[in-house]
Design a protein around this motif. Structure first.
Motif, PDB file in Angstrom:
ATOM      1  N   UNK A 183     -66.143  12.351 -27.942  1.00  0.00           N
ATOM      2  CA  UNK A 183     -65.300  13.241 -27.131  1.00  0.00           C
ATOM      3  C   UNK A 183     -65.388  14.684 -27.616  1.00  0.00           C
ATOM      4  N   UNK A 184     -65.460  14.874 -28.912  1.00  0.00           N
ATOM      5  CA  UNK A 184     -65.570  16.233 -29.467  1.00  0.00           C
ATOM      6  C   UNK A 184     -66.966  16.801 -29.175  1.00  0.00           C
ATOM      7  N   UNK A 185     -67.965  15.943 -29.257  1.00  0.00           N
ATOM      8  CA  UNK A 185     -69.332  16.386 -28.927  1.00  0.00           C
ATOM      9  C   UNK A 185     -69.384  16.828 -27.465  1.00  0.00           C
ATOM     10  N   UNK A 186     -68.718  16.066 -26.607  1.00  0.00           N
ATOM     11  CA  UNK A 186     -68.704  16.421 -25.171  1.00  0.00           C
ATOM     12  C   UNK A 186     -68.056  17.790 -24.933  1.00  0.00           C
ATOM     13  N   UNK A 187     -67.046  18.104 -25.731  1.00  0.00           N
ATOM     14  CA  UNK A 187     -66.415  19.440 -25.610  1.00  0.00           C
ATOM     15  C   UNK A 187     -67.451  20.526 -25.905  1.00  0.00           C
ATOM     16  N   UNK A 188     -68.279  20.291 -26.906  1.00  0.00           N
ATOM     17  CA  UNK A 188     -69.340  21.259 -27.227  1.00  0.00           C
ATOM     18  C   UNK A 188     -70.350  21.352 -26.082  1.00  0.00           C
ATOM     19  N   UNK A 189     -70.679  20.194 -25.525  1.00  0.00           N
ATOM     20  CA  UNK A 189     -71.657  20.203 -24.421  1.00  0.00           C
ATOM     21  C   UNK A 189     -71.116  21.022 -23.256  1.00  0.00           C
TER      22      UNK A 189
END
Ligand code: DGT
Length: 229
Positions: free
Chosen positions: A211-217
């Protein structure tokens, strides 16, 4: 935070006649497939997962299974086939005229500069086999435009992806030791910090939850979409 963008001076910018090319890179279990799925909401982007099913069935032969059963014996034919399947994905014309971005999991460059380099270093490839693979690569790069415009690097630590790989339980990977993931990690670091990389690298800390990686994406989506959306 680890996320950053590294520019390389001799960047070959987008060629107008083809879509912006983005390679999603990272160790086994770094979350590349999830990252590609995240971009499904963009209709002007063509997405390609890793052609793993093609490697599992080469006219009835499971090359992926064979390479892990004996790296010394099978790395040479496996890398040949990886090159071919990646080349087809990377250079095929877009599926329709509105496609402005093409995103794929790993790249021909990854095969050459990451897996093949590691295989030579570890002795999985004989020097002669290494040279043959390189001759092919050199010829292809002279004849065909395989350039990348952006690499999204899902950077992880080997221990984290080892745990994920074991949890996932893919049959061919059941005997892969932590040491191998360390080798692949080092090969990625060597490649993506060398002049061979030839395009911008956007590094995202992928040890963190998806979920945190998706925020970066989401934050970097303008960049990842080549400024096209
Ligand atoms: P993800 O979503 O990041 O977990 O990635 P996956 O699981 O969709 O894909 P990944 O990275 O695990 O790759 C599939 C398998 O293929 C994995 O066991 C590593 C292997 N593989 C991919 N490319 C190469 C290559 O060029 N050489 C070698 N020896 N193995 C490769």
């Amino acid at each position: 935070m680890m996320s950053n963008i590294k520019s390389v001076s001799n960047v070959a910018r987008t060629v107008k006649s083809r879509p912006f090319r983005v390679a999603i890179e990272g160790n086994i279990g770094s979350g590349k497939s999830t990252c590609i799925k995240f971009f499904e909401k963009y209709p002007n982007m063509e997405k390609h997962a890793e052609p793993i099913n093609e490697w599992r069935d080469v006219s009835g032969h499971n090359l992926l299974g064979l390479v892990y059963s004996d790296l010394n014996k099978w790395t040479f034919p496996f890398q040949h086939y990886v090159h071919l399947t990646r080349l087809k994905i990377q250079t095929s014309p877009p599926c329709h005229s509105k496609i402005t971005v093409k995103m794929f999991e790993r790249s021909v460059q990854n095969s050459r500069y990451c897996f093949v380099e590691n295989a030579r270093k570890q002795g999985y490839l004989h020097d002669a086999e290494y040279e043959v693979l390189n001759k092919w690569y050199e010829h292809i790069t002279k004849q065909i435009d395989i350039r990348l415009d952006l690499i999204v690097y899902l950077k992880t630590t080997p221990e984290v992806v080892f745990e994920r790989m074991m949890k996932r339980g893919r049959a061919e990977e059941s005997e892969v030791p932590l040491e191998y993931l360390q080798q692949v990690h080092d090969a990625y670091e060597n490649w993506l910090n060398s002049p061979d990389v030839g395009c911008e690298v956007l590094t995202i800390d992928a040890d963190r939850s998806i979920d945190v990686v998706k925020e970066d994406l989401e934050r970097y989506s303008y960049k990842i979409l080549g400024g096209n959306h």
